[in-house]
Write a protein that holds these residues in place. Sequence first.
Motif, short mmCIF file in Angstrom:
data_model
loop_
_atom_site.label_atom_id
_atom_site.label_comp_id
_atom_site.label_asym_id
_atom_site.label_seq_id
_atom_site.Cartn_x
_atom_site.Cartn_y
_atom_site.Cartn_z
N GLY A 181 7.14 -26.60 49.69
CA GLY A 181 8.56 -26.55 49.96
C GLY A 181 9.29 -26.54 48.62
N PRO A 182 10.45 -25.93 48.55
CA PRO A 182 11.05 -25.05 49.56
C PRO A 182 10.24 -23.77 49.73
CG PRO A 182 12.64 -25.74 47.88
CD PRO A 182 11.29 -26.09 47.37
N TRP A 183 10.62 -22.95 50.71
CA TRP A 183 9.87 -21.72 50.93
C TRP A 183 10.14 -20.73 49.79
CZ3 TRP A 183 12.39 -19.62 56.10
CH2 TRP A 183 13.73 -19.32 55.88
N THR A 184 9.28 -19.73 49.68
CA THR A 184 9.42 -18.76 48.60
C THR A 184 10.63 -17.87 48.85
OG1 THR A 184 7.92 -17.22 49.72
CG2 THR A 184 6.95 -18.74 48.13
N VAL A 185 11.32 -17.52 47.77
CA VAL A 185 12.52 -16.68 47.90
C VAL A 185 12.22 -15.23 47.51
CG1 VAL A 185 14.12 -18.57 47.55
CG2 VAL A 185 13.26 -17.31 45.57
N ALA A 186 10.95 -14.96 47.19
CA ALA A 186 10.54 -13.61 46.85
C ALA A 186 9.06 -13.45 47.19
CB ALA A 186 10.78 -13.32 45.36
N ALA A 187 8.61 -12.21 47.23
CA ALA A 187 7.18 -11.94 47.42
C ALA A 187 6.49 -11.98 46.06
CB ALA A 187 6.99 -10.58 48.07
N TRP A 188 5.25 -12.50 46.06
CA TRP A 188 4.49 -12.63 44.81
C TRP A 188 3.10 -12.04 45.01
CZ3 TRP A 188 7.09 -14.23 40.60
CH2 TRP A 188 8.27 -14.95 40.81
N ALA A 189 2.59 -11.43 43.95
CA ALA A 189 1.27 -10.81 44.00
C ALA A 189 0.18 -11.81 43.64
CB ALA A 189 1.21 -9.61 43.04
N ALA A 190 -1.01 -11.58 44.15
CA ALA A 190 -2.16 -12.40 43.77
C ALA A 190 -2.34 -12.34 42.26
CB ALA A 190 -3.42 -11.89 44.47
N GLY A 191 -2.69 -13.50 41.69
CA GLY A 191 -2.86 -13.57 40.25
C GLY A 191 -1.64 -14.07 39.52
N THR A 192 -0.50 -14.22 40.20
CA THR A 192 0.71 -14.74 39.56
C THR A 192 0.45 -16.15 39.05
OG1 THR A 192 2.16 -13.45 41.00
CG2 THR A 192 3.12 -15.36 39.90
N PRO A 193 0.70 -16.43 37.77
CA PRO A 193 0.43 -17.77 37.23
C PRO A 193 1.39 -18.82 37.78
CG PRO A 193 1.55 -16.43 35.60
CD PRO A 193 1.21 -15.51 36.74
N LEU A 194 0.88 -20.03 37.98
CA LEU A 194 1.67 -21.15 38.45
C LEU A 194 1.65 -22.23 37.38
CD1 LEU A 194 0.26 -21.36 42.11
CD2 LEU A 194 2.17 -19.98 41.26
N GLU A 195 2.81 -22.72 37.02
CA GLU A 195 2.90 -23.71 35.95
C GLU A 195 3.02 -25.13 36.51
OE1 GLU A 195 2.37 -25.56 33.10
OE2 GLU A 195 2.62 -23.51 32.38
N PHE A 196 1.93 -25.90 36.40
CA PHE A 196 1.90 -27.27 36.91
C PHE A 196 2.23 -28.30 35.84
CE2 PHE A 196 -0.37 -25.46 40.51
CZ PHE A 196 -0.04 -26.30 41.55
N GLU A 197 1.89 -28.05 34.60
CA GLU A 197 2.02 -29.08 33.57
C GLU A 197 3.39 -29.09 32.90
OE1 GLU A 197 -0.36 -31.11 33.77
OE2 GLU A 197 -1.58 -29.76 34.97
N GLN A 198 4.03 -27.93 32.81
CA GLN A 198 5.37 -27.86 32.23
C GLN A 198 6.29 -27.05 33.16
OE1 GLN A 198 6.40 -29.22 29.36
NE2 GLN A 198 4.74 -29.30 27.89
N PRO A 199 6.41 -27.45 34.41
CA PRO A 199 7.26 -26.68 35.33
C PRO A 199 8.73 -26.78 34.96
CG PRO A 199 6.60 -28.74 36.35
CD PRO A 199 5.85 -28.64 35.06
N VAL A 200 9.48 -25.78 35.35
CA VAL A 200 10.92 -25.77 35.12
C VAL A 200 11.62 -25.37 36.41
CG1 VAL A 200 10.76 -25.26 32.66
CG2 VAL A 200 10.89 -23.38 34.30
N CYS A 201 12.89 -25.70 36.49
CA CYS A 201 13.71 -25.32 37.64
C CYS A 201 14.95 -24.61 37.12
CB CYS A 201 14.10 -26.54 38.47
SG CYS A 201 14.97 -26.13 40.01
N ARG A 202 15.21 -23.43 37.64
CA ARG A 202 16.38 -22.66 37.21
C ARG A 202 17.61 -23.25 37.90
NH1 ARG A 202 19.03 -17.76 38.89
NH2 ARG A 202 19.78 -16.58 37.08
N MET A 203 18.50 -23.85 37.09
CA MET A 203 19.62 -24.60 37.65
C MET A 203 20.91 -24.23 36.94
SD MET A 203 17.79 -28.35 38.15
CE MET A 203 18.51 -28.71 39.76
N ARG A 204 22.02 -24.70 37.51
CA ARG A 204 23.33 -24.57 36.89
C ARG A 204 24.06 -25.90 37.02
NH1 ARG A 204 25.46 -20.18 37.88
NH2 ARG A 204 24.04 -19.13 39.33
#
Length: 231
Positions: A181-204
């Motif tokens: 959660g939340p659900w994905t807002v776009a389609a992603w291809a297999a192999g797309t990297p996921l950042e667990f150790e230094q994640p960020v959130c696009r905010m304003r």
Amino acid sequence: MADRPWPPALRFSEVMLEPRSLTRSSGQSISGSEQIVVSPTARWVGTMTVPIADRRYGRLEHQDAVLAWRWMKAGGRASTILVPAKDCRGPAHRARIVPRQSLGVPHSDDATFSDGSGYGQSFTGASLAEDVAMNATQIRIGLPAGLELLPGMRFSMPGGRLHEITDFVDRAGTVWTVKIGPWTVAAWAAGTPLEFEQPVCRMRLASDETGALSLSLNRFATPTIEFVEAL
């Protein structure tokens, strides 16, 4: 306008970063029961407190803190910021493996710091094990052997969309099936990297007024700033 990276000079002393869920109910029945429907379209909100100490002749990050704060707020609500969501609870940190570090990530204009270095970024090797459709709430993640996923872990997709593992479904070797959660807002291809150790959130900024900086002796402050996810 390009996303602004979080200034390294600003270090949190207190962080609240949570998904604001949307729920609906038709109300309480005559028997007292109530059915709650949860929408997967949650939006992240955050409140950060950052101690600022401009020591003039001290460490560089202290000298730059006031200017960095002003720069971060300069665009108001029109600008977007990649806010760090790191809490050292990713798979590599829990396994006590020092994540691979890259110090060459530049600013959005490809410039680096005065010493030639860039931002640090860790990467554990996690990636999507299969294509993911838009509005998905369940995904399959490929993870290197020796690492484990747990509910509550957070990760970001390229571009700064933050997700949280809400439940474990299945595991087949090094491929994990989890609900997110939340659900994905776009389609992603297999192999797309996921950042667990230094994640960020696009905010304003939550408002143009948030994060007002009141300096004591023109040097010290502990401002608090509020953000909402930029979708």
